[in-house]
Structure formats: structure tokens, C-alpha cells
Scaffold this motif. Structure first.
Motif, PDB file in Angstrom:
ATOM      1  N   ASP A  12       5.861  22.176  26.526  1.00  8.48           N
ATOM      2  CA  ASP A  12       6.101  21.055  25.620  1.00  8.48           C
ATOM      3  C   ASP A  12       7.073  21.468  24.518  1.00  8.48           C
ATOM      4  O   ASP A  12       6.911  22.523  23.907  1.00  8.48           O
ATOM      5  CB  ASP A  12       4.775  20.589  25.006  1.00  8.48           C
ATOM      6  CG  ASP A  12       3.824  20.047  26.067  1.00  8.48           C
ATOM      7  OD1 ASP A  12       4.119  18.990  26.625  1.00  8.48           O
ATOM      8  OD2 ASP A  12       2.817  20.718  26.363  1.00  8.48           O
ATOM      9  N   LYS A  16      13.787  19.679  27.545  1.00  7.49           N
ATOM     10  CA  LYS A  16      14.237  19.209  28.866  1.00  7.49           C
ATOM     11  C   LYS A  16      14.564  17.724  28.876  1.00  7.49           C
ATOM     12  O   LYS A  16      15.421  17.288  29.639  1.00  7.49           O
ATOM     13  CB  LYS A  16      13.231  19.564  29.959  1.00  7.49           C
ATOM     14  CG  LYS A  16      11.939  18.806  29.882  1.00  7.49           C
ATOM     15  CD  LYS A  16      10.961  19.243  30.937  1.00  7.49           C
ATOM     16  CE  LYS A  16       9.584  18.733  30.582  1.00  7.49           C
ATOM     17  NZ  LYS A  16       9.497  17.329  30.170  1.00  7.49           N
ATOM     18  N   ARG A  50      -1.559   8.072  33.532  1.00  6.73           N
ATOM     19  CA  ARG A  50      -0.957   8.798  32.408  1.00  6.73           C
ATOM     20  C   ARG A  50      -1.701   8.512  31.096  1.00  6.73           C
ATOM     21  O   ARG A  50      -1.979   9.421  30.314  1.00  6.73           O
ATOM     22  CB  ARG A  50       0.514   8.375  32.266  1.00  6.73           C
ATOM     23  CG  ARG A  50       1.238   9.043  31.117  1.00  6.73           C
ATOM     24  CD  ARG A  50       2.646   8.487  30.935  1.00  6.73           C
ATOM     25  NE  ARG A  50       3.249   9.075  29.778  1.00  6.73           N
ATOM     26  CZ  ARG A  50       3.930  10.228  29.780  1.00  6.73           C
ATOM     27  NH1 ARG A  50       4.111  10.869  30.910  1.00  6.73           N
ATOM     28  NH2 ARG A  50       4.416  10.730  28.685  1.00  6.73           N
ATOM     29  N   ARG A  74       0.736  11.876  41.154  1.00  3.66           N
ATOM     30  CA  ARG A  74       1.836  12.474  41.939  1.00  3.66           C
ATOM     31  C   ARG A  74       1.877  11.889  43.354  1.00  3.66           C
ATOM     32  O   ARG A  74       2.957  11.581  43.870  1.00  3.66           O
ATOM     33  CB  ARG A  74       1.637  14.004  41.990  1.00  3.66           C
ATOM     34  CG  ARG A  74       2.677  14.742  42.791  1.00  3.66           C
ATOM     35  CD  ARG A  74       2.681  16.208  42.436  1.00  3.66           C
ATOM     36  NE  ARG A  74       2.851  16.362  40.997  1.00  3.66           N
ATOM     37  CZ  ARG A  74       2.035  17.069  40.210  1.00  3.66           C
ATOM     38  NH1 ARG A  74       1.012  17.723  40.701  1.00  3.66           N
ATOM     39  NH2 ARG A  74       2.248  17.130  38.906  1.00  3.66           N
ATOM     40  N   ARG A  96       9.412  16.626  35.276  1.00  6.36           N
ATOM     41  CA  ARG A  96       8.164  17.255  35.718  1.00  6.36           C
ATOM     42  C   ARG A  96       7.796  16.840  37.134  1.00  6.36           C
ATOM     43  O   ARG A  96       7.938  15.691  37.515  1.00  6.36           O
ATOM     44  CB  ARG A  96       6.966  16.942  34.803  1.00  6.36           C
ATOM     45  CG  ARG A  96       7.140  17.431  33.381  1.00  6.36           C
ATOM     46  CD  ARG A  96       5.802  17.421  32.643  1.00  6.36           C
ATOM     47  NE  ARG A  96       5.931  17.878  31.275  1.00  6.36           N
ATOM     48  CZ  ARG A  96       6.036  19.159  30.930  1.00  6.36           C
ATOM     49  NH1 ARG A  96       5.995  20.087  31.853  1.00  6.36           N
ATOM     50  NH2 ARG A  96       6.162  19.508  29.671  1.00  6.36           N
ATOM     51  N   SER A 101       1.763  21.167  37.353  1.00  7.14           N
ATOM     52  CA  SER A 101       0.330  21.367  37.643  1.00  7.14           C
ATOM     53  C   SER A 101       0.029  22.844  37.872  1.00  7.14           C
ATOM     54  O   SER A 101      -1.009  23.348  37.440  1.00  7.14           O
ATOM     55  CB  SER A 101      -0.095  20.565  38.879  1.00  7.14           C
ATOM     56  OG  SER A 101      -0.105  19.199  38.581  1.00  7.14           O
ATOM     57  N   GLN A 105      -2.292  23.487  34.852  1.00  6.64           N
ATOM     58  CA  GLN A 105      -3.682  23.513  35.320  1.00  6.64           C
ATOM     59  C   GLN A 105      -3.995  24.827  36.042  1.00  6.64           C
ATOM     60  O   GLN A 105      -5.064  25.405  35.839  1.00  6.64           O
ATOM     61  CB  GLN A 105      -3.957  22.312  36.242  1.00  6.64           C
ATOM     62  CG  GLN A 105      -4.169  20.984  35.511  1.00  6.64           C
ATOM     63  CD  GLN A 105      -2.925  20.442  34.846  1.00  6.64           C
ATOM     64  OE1 GLN A 105      -1.856  20.375  35.455  1.00  6.64           O
ATOM     65  NE2 GLN A 105      -3.053  20.060  33.572  1.00  6.64           N
TER      66      GLN A 105
HETATM   67  P1  TYD Z   1       4.872  14.073  28.257  1.00  5.85           P
HETATM   68  O1  TYD Z   1       4.786  13.284  27.021  1.00  5.85           O
HETATM   69  O2  TYD Z   1       5.535  13.451  29.456  1.00  5.85           O
HETATM   70  O3  TYD Z   1       5.473  15.484  27.934  1.00  5.85           O
HETATM   71  P2  TYD Z   1       6.899  16.066  28.154  1.00  5.85           P
HETATM   72  O4  TYD Z   1       7.855  15.168  27.438  1.00  5.85           O
HETATM   73  O5  TYD Z   1       6.771  17.435  27.576  1.00  5.85           O
HETATM   74  O6  TYD Z   1       7.127  16.087  29.657  1.00  5.85           O
HETATM   75  O7  TYD Z   1       3.393  14.506  28.629  1.00  5.85           O
HETATM   76  C1  TYD Z   1       3.071  15.132  29.780  1.00  5.85           C
HETATM   77  C2  TYD Z   1       2.056  16.204  29.474  1.00  5.85           C
HETATM   78  O8  TYD Z   1       1.277  16.465  30.617  1.00  5.85           O
HETATM   79  C3  TYD Z   1       2.714  17.515  29.092  1.00  5.85           C
HETATM   80  O9  TYD Z   1       1.961  18.143  28.075  1.00  5.85           O
HETATM   81  C4  TYD Z   1       2.601  18.329  30.362  1.00  5.85           C
HETATM   82  C5  TYD Z   1       1.340  17.828  30.973  1.00  5.85           C
HETATM   83  N1  TYD Z   1       1.273  17.932  32.447  1.00  5.85           N
HETATM   84  C6  TYD Z   1       0.280  18.729  33.025  1.00  5.85           C
HETATM   85  O10 TYD Z   1      -0.535  19.350  32.314  1.00  5.85           O
HETATM   86  N2  TYD Z   1       0.206  18.803  34.390  1.00  5.85           N
HETATM   87  C7  TYD Z   1       1.043  18.116  35.215  1.00  5.85           C
HETATM   88  O11 TYD Z   1       0.943  18.194  36.453  1.00  5.85           O
HETATM   89  C8  TYD Z   1       2.059  17.281  34.591  1.00  5.85           C
HETATM   90  C9  TYD Z   1       3.010  16.500  35.441  1.00  5.85           C
HETATM   91  C10 TYD Z   1       2.130  17.235  33.208  1.00  5.85           C
END
Ligand code: TYD
Length: 206
Positions: A12, A16, A50, A74, A96, A101, A105
Motif C-alpha cells: 500500500d 502503482k 470489495r 478474482r 493487483r 493474495s 494473505q
Molecule cells: P485498494 O484501495 O485497492 O488498495 P491499492 O490502491 O493499494 O491497490 O485496496 C486493496 C487492498 O486489499 C490493499 O490493501 C491490498 C489488499 N489486497 C489483499 O490483501 N489481497 C488481495 O488478493 C488483493 C487483490 C488486495
């Protein structure tokens, strides 16, 4: 699959999203046929998932539930959006995909990278990005950037600095074992410099 599948990854605050935007503008200026999507989300069902995933009120969510919800979102975007677009020859840019993941995770939540890899496979039916850009930055620096932008933290961002450090470790391990699919970029460089590297990597392919 005819189209090129490009994904963007990083902890985060790695910057990107700015680069996604630059690539979108660039492809538009070239008149290319492409779509841009983000995970989790990108479909009506995925956007519902989400909300559940990022809602700070859901502090009781277990790691397994979290993982399965990311994988569910996904599966939906893969079948509904990404595969059909690639099959019709479009370039797909995804902010992403399954490496998130594995890093978040699998590594940071401690579910295990191999375990997550098997669920990634189940969710995508084996679809893999052609190129993945990993924006590498330390957790401290990324946090400082997020602070500057004054963004409200979501449930995942609230997990803290150590968590983000572990996520980074996860990405570094993935990059090491990716057979060149994952291109690591120094996210502390200037915006233009990073984008030049992206363009160079994609030259002749988009
Ligand atoms: P988001 O606001 O889209 O963050 P970013 O702009 O950084 O992409 O929030 C997505 C959040 O979810 C981010 O903290 C990453 C997390 N995430 C996971 O933990 N696992 C996953 O498989 C995905 C796709 C995202």
C-alpha cells in the motif's frame, strides 16, 4: 489468449496507481484496444465483495474468510471480464491480481504461499499475467507517502507497518521465483523514470 495481460503489484502506498494511470493514457494515445480493471472489484459482484473486505467495521474477519473473499472476487472478474477481453485480443491492465493474495494473505497473514497458490489456481483456472510490475519500496517510505496524501486507511491498511513489511517480503520472494514474469521496479525513483522502464519492458508487445 491473444491479448497481453499486464498486472501491477506492490504494498500500500507504493505508487502503482499513478503508473497505471500513465500507462492507460499512453495506450489511449497510441489508440490501442485495452481495458483497465482493479482487484478486488471490477465487476458488480466483485465491488460488493470489495466493500465487505475493506470495511473497517469487519474487524472480526478471519484470515481464511478474507482469503476466500479475495479469491471469490478474482474468480468473478476472471470469468466475466479478463478472459473474454484477452480472447478478443484486448490488452488487459489489472491493478493487483493473484500475487496480492500470495503476498498479503500467503505471507503477511501467514496462510502459506503454497496454500494460496493453489487457491489462486482455482480462482483463475490457471490464467497468469504475461507481465507483472512490482513496485518495490520500504514499508516506512510507503507509509510516509500515504500520510502525505492524507488518505483514510481501509481495513487492510490498518494492519500496520510490520504487516506491510511482511507483504514486501512476500513480493520479493515471488519475484525471485517468477521466471522473469515479475519485473521489479524501484518505486523510490521519479515518476517519469519509472514509467520509462515500464515502456521499455512493454516495447514491441503492446
Ligand atoms: P485498494 O484501495 O485497492 O488498495 P491499492 O490502491 O493499494 O491497490 O485496496 C486493496 C487492498 O486489499 C490493499 O490493501 C491490498 C489488499 N489486497 C489483499 O490483501 N489481497 C488481495 O488478493 C488483493 C487483490 C488486495
Amino acid at each position: 489468449m491473444k491479448g497481453l495481460f499486464i498486472t501491477f503489484e506492490g504494498i500500500d502506498g507504493c505508487g502503482k496507481s499513478t503508473q497505471c494511470e500513465l500507462l492507460r493514457n499512453y495506450l489511449e494515445s497510441l489508440g490501442r484496444d485495452f481495458i483497465f480493471v482493479r482487484e478486488p472489484g471490477g465487476t458488480v459482484i466483485g465491488e460488493h465483495i470489495r466493500e465487505i473486505l475493506l470495511d473497517k467495521k469487519n474487524s472480526g474477519m478471519t484470515p481464511r474468510t478474507e482469503l476466500l473473499l479475495f479469491e471469490a472476487a478474482r474468480a468473478q472478474i476472471t470469468d466475466e471480464v479478463i478472459k473474454p477481453a484477452l480472447e478478443s485480443g484486448k490488452t488487459v491492465i489489472c491493478d493487483r491480481f493473484f500475487d496480492s493474495s500470495s503476498a498479503y494473505q500467503g505471507m503477511a497473514r501467514g496462510m502459506g504461499m503454497d496454500f494460496v497458490a493453489s487457491l489462486n489456481m482455482a480462482a483463475t483456472g490457471g490464467l497468469k499475467p504475461d507481465v507483472t510490475f512490482f513496485f518495490d519500496i520500504s514499508a516506512e517510505e510507503a507509509l510516509a507517502r500515504r500520510g502525505k496524501r492524507g488518505e483514510a486507511s481501509d481495513r487492510i491498511e490498518l494492519a500496520g507497518l510490520k504487516f506491510q513489511e511482511d507483504v514486501r517480503e512476500g513480493y520479493l520472494e515471488l519475484a525471485k521465483n517468477s521466471d522473469g514474469r515479475i519485473v521489479t521496479l524501484d518505486a523510490t525513483l521519479g515518476i517519469e523514470e519509472i514509467f520509462e522502464q515500464i515502456k521499455q519492458t512493454l516495447e514491441g508487445r503492446i
